[in-house]
Design a protein around this motif. Sequence first.
Motif, PDB file in Angstrom:
ATOM      1  N   ARG A 141      -1.303   3.606  -6.416  1.00 61.92           N
ATOM      2  CA  ARG A 141      -0.417   4.561  -5.739  1.00 61.92           C
ATOM      3  C   ARG A 141      -0.419   4.267  -4.243  1.00 61.92           C
ATOM      4  NH1 ARG A 141       0.092  11.005  -6.921  1.00 61.92           N
ATOM      5  NH2 ARG A 141       1.347  11.613  -5.120  1.00 61.92           N
ATOM      6  N   LEU A 142       0.780   4.124  -3.684  1.00 58.97           N
ATOM      7  CA  LEU A 142       0.933   3.866  -2.261  1.00 58.97           C
ATOM      8  C   LEU A 142       1.771   4.986  -1.659  1.00 58.97           C
ATOM      9  CD1 LEU A 142       0.890   0.995  -3.886  1.00 58.97           C
ATOM     10  CD2 LEU A 142       1.370   0.041  -1.641  1.00 58.97           C
ATOM     11  N   GLU A 143       1.369   5.457  -0.490  1.00 55.32           N
ATOM     12  CA  GLU A 143       2.090   6.531   0.180  1.00 55.32           C
ATOM     13  C   GLU A 143       2.266   6.192   1.651  1.00 55.32           C
ATOM     14  OE1 GLU A 143       0.294  10.328  -0.442  1.00 55.32           O
ATOM     15  OE2 GLU A 143       0.074  10.062  -2.607  1.00 55.32           O
ATOM     16  N   ALA A 144       3.459   6.493   2.162  1.00 52.84           N
ATOM     17  CA  ALA A 144       3.756   6.252   3.574  1.00 52.84           C
ATOM     18  C   ALA A 144       4.656   7.373   4.073  1.00 52.84           C
ATOM     19  CB  ALA A 144       4.436   4.901   3.757  1.00 52.84           C
ATOM     20  N   SER A 145       4.117   8.216   4.937  1.00 55.99           N
ATOM     21  CA  SER A 145       4.888   9.354   5.440  1.00 55.99           C
ATOM     22  C   SER A 145       5.514   9.079   6.798  1.00 55.99           C
ATOM     23  CB  SER A 145       3.986  10.588   5.544  1.00 55.99           C
ATOM     24  OG  SER A 145       3.012  10.402   6.557  1.00 55.99           O
ATOM     25  N   GLY A 146       4.952   8.119   7.529  1.00 49.75           N
ATOM     26  CA  GLY A 146       5.438   7.858   8.875  1.00 49.75           C
ATOM     27  C   GLY A 146       4.777   8.737   9.908  1.00 49.75           C
ATOM     28  N   VAL A 147       4.037   9.748   9.448  1.00 51.81           N
ATOM     29  CA  VAL A 147       3.335  10.663  10.358  1.00 51.81           C
ATOM     30  C   VAL A 147       1.839  10.380  10.329  1.00 51.81           C
ATOM     31  CG1 VAL A 147       2.838  13.066  10.906  1.00 51.81           C
ATOM     32  CG2 VAL A 147       5.103  12.423  10.026  1.00 51.81           C
ATOM     33  N   THR A 148       1.268  10.408   9.127  1.00 49.60           N
ATOM     34  CA  THR A 148      -0.146  10.077   8.952  1.00 49.60           C
ATOM     35  C   THR A 148      -0.254   8.635   8.456  1.00 49.60           C
ATOM     36  OG1 THR A 148      -0.099  10.932   6.683  1.00 49.60           O
ATOM     37  CG2 THR A 148      -0.740  12.463   8.430  1.00 49.60           C
ATOM     38  N   PRO A 149      -1.435   8.020   8.569  1.00 49.57           N
ATOM     39  CA  PRO A 149      -1.588   6.634   8.092  1.00 49.57           C
ATOM     40  C   PRO A 149      -1.236   6.502   6.615  1.00 49.57           C
ATOM     41  CG  PRO A 149      -3.464   7.264   9.445  1.00 49.57           C
ATOM     42  CD  PRO A 149      -2.665   8.513   9.215  1.00 49.57           C
ATOM     43  N   ALA A 150      -0.603   5.406   6.270  1.00 49.33           N
ATOM     44  CA  ALA A 150      -0.291   5.136   4.870  1.00 49.33           C
ATOM     45  C   ALA A 150      -1.594   4.966   4.092  1.00 49.33           C
ATOM     46  CB  ALA A 150       0.563   3.878   4.755  1.00 49.33           C
ATOM     47  N   THR A 151      -1.539   5.237   2.796  1.00 47.05           N
ATOM     48  CA  THR A 151      -2.734   5.115   1.960  1.00 47.05           C
ATOM     49  C   THR A 151      -2.435   4.285   0.716  1.00 47.05           C
ATOM     50  OG1 THR A 151      -2.250   7.160   0.742  1.00 47.05           O
ATOM     51  CG2 THR A 151      -3.634   7.346   2.703  1.00 47.05           C
ATOM     52  N   VAL A 152      -3.478   3.640   0.220  1.00 46.37           N
ATOM     53  CA  VAL A 152      -3.410   2.896  -1.036  1.00 46.37           C
ATOM     54  C   VAL A 152      -4.536   3.400  -1.922  1.00 46.37           C
ATOM     55  CG1 VAL A 152      -3.558   0.643  -2.156  1.00 46.37           C
ATOM     56  CG2 VAL A 152      -2.465   0.849   0.083  1.00 46.37           C
ATOM     57  N   LYS A 153      -4.184   3.861  -3.118  1.00 46.71           N
ATOM     58  CA  LYS A 153      -5.182   4.326  -4.077  1.00 46.71           C
ATOM     59  C   LYS A 153      -5.168   3.397  -5.291  1.00 46.71           C
ATOM     60  CE  LYS A 153      -4.833   9.232  -2.806  1.00 46.71           C
ATOM     61  NZ  LYS A 153      -4.502  10.603  -3.293  1.00 46.71           N
ATOM     62  N   VAL A 154      -6.345   2.951  -5.689  1.00 42.75           N
ATOM     63  CA  VAL A 154      -6.469   2.069  -6.844  1.00 42.75           C
ATOM     64  C   VAL A 154      -7.114   2.869  -7.974  1.00 42.75           C
ATOM     65  CG1 VAL A 154      -7.409  -0.089  -7.735  1.00 42.75           C
ATOM     66  CG2 VAL A 154      -6.740   0.085  -5.324  1.00 42.75           C
ATOM     67  N   PHE A 155      -6.301   3.320  -8.923  1.00 42.26           N
ATOM     68  CA  PHE A 155      -6.843   4.044 -10.069  1.00 42.26           C
ATOM     69  C   PHE A 155      -7.552   3.068 -11.007  1.00 42.26           C
ATOM     70  CE2 PHE A 155      -3.477   6.755  -8.488  1.00 42.26           C
ATOM     71  CZ  PHE A 155      -4.051   8.013  -8.550  1.00 42.26           C
ATOM     72  N   LYS A 156      -6.931   1.924 -11.194  1.00 40.10           N
ATOM     73  CA  LYS A 156      -7.510   0.864 -12.014  1.00 40.10           C
ATOM     74  C   LYS A 156      -6.939  -0.459 -11.537  1.00 40.10           C
ATOM     75  CE  LYS A 156      -7.853  -0.844 -16.776  1.00 40.10           C
ATOM     76  NZ  LYS A 156      -7.438  -0.621 -18.182  1.00 40.10           N
TER      77      LYS A 156
END
Length: 273
Positions: A141-156
Amino acid sequence: MPPHLFFTVTTLCIAVQFMATSLAAQGIVSAVGGMVYYAESDIFIDDKPVKFDSIRRPHLKKGQKLHTEMGRAEVMIVYDGFARLAPYSDIELISVGSDSARMRLHKGAVMVALTEVWDKDSVAMLVGDHEVKFHKGGVYRLEASGVTPATVKVFKGKVSIVFNGSEKTVKSKRKIDLGNGPYVAVKFDHKNVDDFRAWHRTRMDIINKEREAAIAAVRKGEGDRADHILLKGGSGPQFGDVGIPGGFGGYGSVGRGAAVPSSGCCAGGAGGR
C-alpha cells in the motif's frame, strides 16, 4: 517403453507445455497491460470522463493519468498484478511491457497486488523523488497526500526504496515514510482493515473464484463456458482468443485454443504456474 524413448517423449511434452504457456501469457499481456479492469463511479483518463464498460474496457496508454473521484478503480499493470486505486487518487502509466510496468502515484492511495515478480527492477512505482521497486509477489500500500510524507506499507513481500543514489529495503509487516529521512522501516498494524483494504480483499476474492471456475471449465473442454464466466463476472479480459486472465493468486493463463491436459506427462496444464 525403453528408457531413451520415455526421456524423449517426456522432454517433448514439457517443451510443448512451456510453449503453450508462453504463448497464452503473451497474448494476455499484450491485451491487458494498463487495462482498467474494474471501476466504480466516475473515473477520468487525462481529465476526460470515461464510462467503464466490462466488454470494452478502457486502456491506459503510456503517459496517461487515471483519476478517481468518489469511486475506486482497478488497473491490471502486468499479467499477474493489479494496482487498485482509492477514491480521489491519481496514477500515471509511465511504461508497460510483457512482464514489467512503471507507474507514478501523484496523490491518493493505491494497493498493489502481485502474484510474482520476474525481476526486481521490472515493476516500480514512483512517488515524488522516490522509486519503489517491488522485489517479490505480495501486497503493498502506497499513500501520497502532498501534505504529510508519503508512506509505503508492505503487508507481504519486499520492496526497495531508491532515493538520492541510495537504496533501502523494506520487508513484510513493515512500513516506511518517504520524507527527508531517516528512512527507518518500522512495524505497523498489518491486521487493521479499513474500507479501502476491505474492498481490495473483496476484489481479490472475486477474481480468484471466477478464475478458478473458468480454469475448471477449460480443463473440461468447456472454453465457451469459461468465457461466459469471465464476462458475466466482469473480471476477465475478452480479446480475441484470450480466455483466462492472470491476476493475484498464481493460477496463470490459458488461451482458448491451448490444451490443458489432466493426466500424463504434462499434468498440471499449459497454464499452471
